[in-house]
Design a protein around this motif. Sequence first.
Motif, short mmCIF file in Angstrom:
data_model
loop_
_atom_site.label_atom_id
_atom_site.label_comp_id
_atom_site.label_asym_id
_atom_site.label_seq_id
_atom_site.Cartn_x
_atom_site.Cartn_y
_atom_site.Cartn_z
N UNK A 188 0.84 -1.19 0.00
CA UNK A 188 0.00 0.00 0.00
C UNK A 188 0.88 1.24 0.00
N UNK A 189 0.43 2.27 -0.68
CA UNK A 189 1.12 3.54 -0.69
C UNK A 189 0.19 4.57 -0.08
N UNK A 190 0.71 5.35 0.83
CA UNK A 190 -0.08 6.34 1.53
C UNK A 190 0.46 7.72 1.21
N UNK A 191 -0.45 8.65 0.97
CA UNK A 191 -0.06 10.03 0.72
C UNK A 191 -0.01 10.79 2.03
N UNK A 192 0.87 11.75 2.13
CA UNK A 192 0.94 12.62 3.29
C UNK A 192 1.91 12.12 4.34
N UNK A 214 15.77 0.00 0.67
CA UNK A 214 15.35 1.06 -0.24
C UNK A 214 13.88 1.32 0.05
N UNK A 215 13.51 2.57 0.29
CA UNK A 215 12.14 2.89 0.67
C UNK A 215 11.69 4.18 -0.01
N UNK A 216 10.39 4.42 0.06
CA UNK A 216 9.84 5.67 -0.46
C UNK A 216 9.45 5.57 -1.91
N UNK A 217 9.40 6.71 -2.54
CA UNK A 217 8.99 6.85 -3.93
C UNK A 217 9.98 6.12 -4.84
N UNK A 218 9.50 5.17 -5.67
CA UNK A 218 10.42 4.45 -6.55
C UNK A 218 11.20 5.37 -7.51
N UNK A 219 10.61 6.53 -7.84
CA UNK A 219 11.31 7.47 -8.73
C UNK A 219 12.31 8.35 -7.99
N UNK A 220 12.22 8.40 -6.68
CA UNK A 220 13.12 9.21 -5.85
C UNK A 220 13.31 8.49 -4.52
N UNK A 221 13.95 7.31 -4.55
CA UNK A 221 14.03 6.47 -3.36
C UNK A 221 14.97 7.03 -2.29
#
Length: 65
Positions: free
Chosen positions: A4-8, A37-44
């Motif tokens: 799951x990806x959560x915004x905010x 490696x975590x976070x946004x796949x485009x800006x990990x």
Amino acid sequence: MRNERHDGPLSEQELESFFQYLHRFCKHELDLFAALEAGDPDYPAFVTITRNPAPGVDQDAYRRP
């Protein structure tokens, strides 16, 4: 929940839970190190958890939540 990806940002309660889980992970699961490696796949974010401070960094530079 892993996928799951959560915004905010995290709420105060979520941040407190994160730190509690992190402390448990480091106490019971961490051997020598963990590389993640975590976070946004485009800006990990690349996270390394070790039992020693980074080379050249004084232990006093680390805060304990």
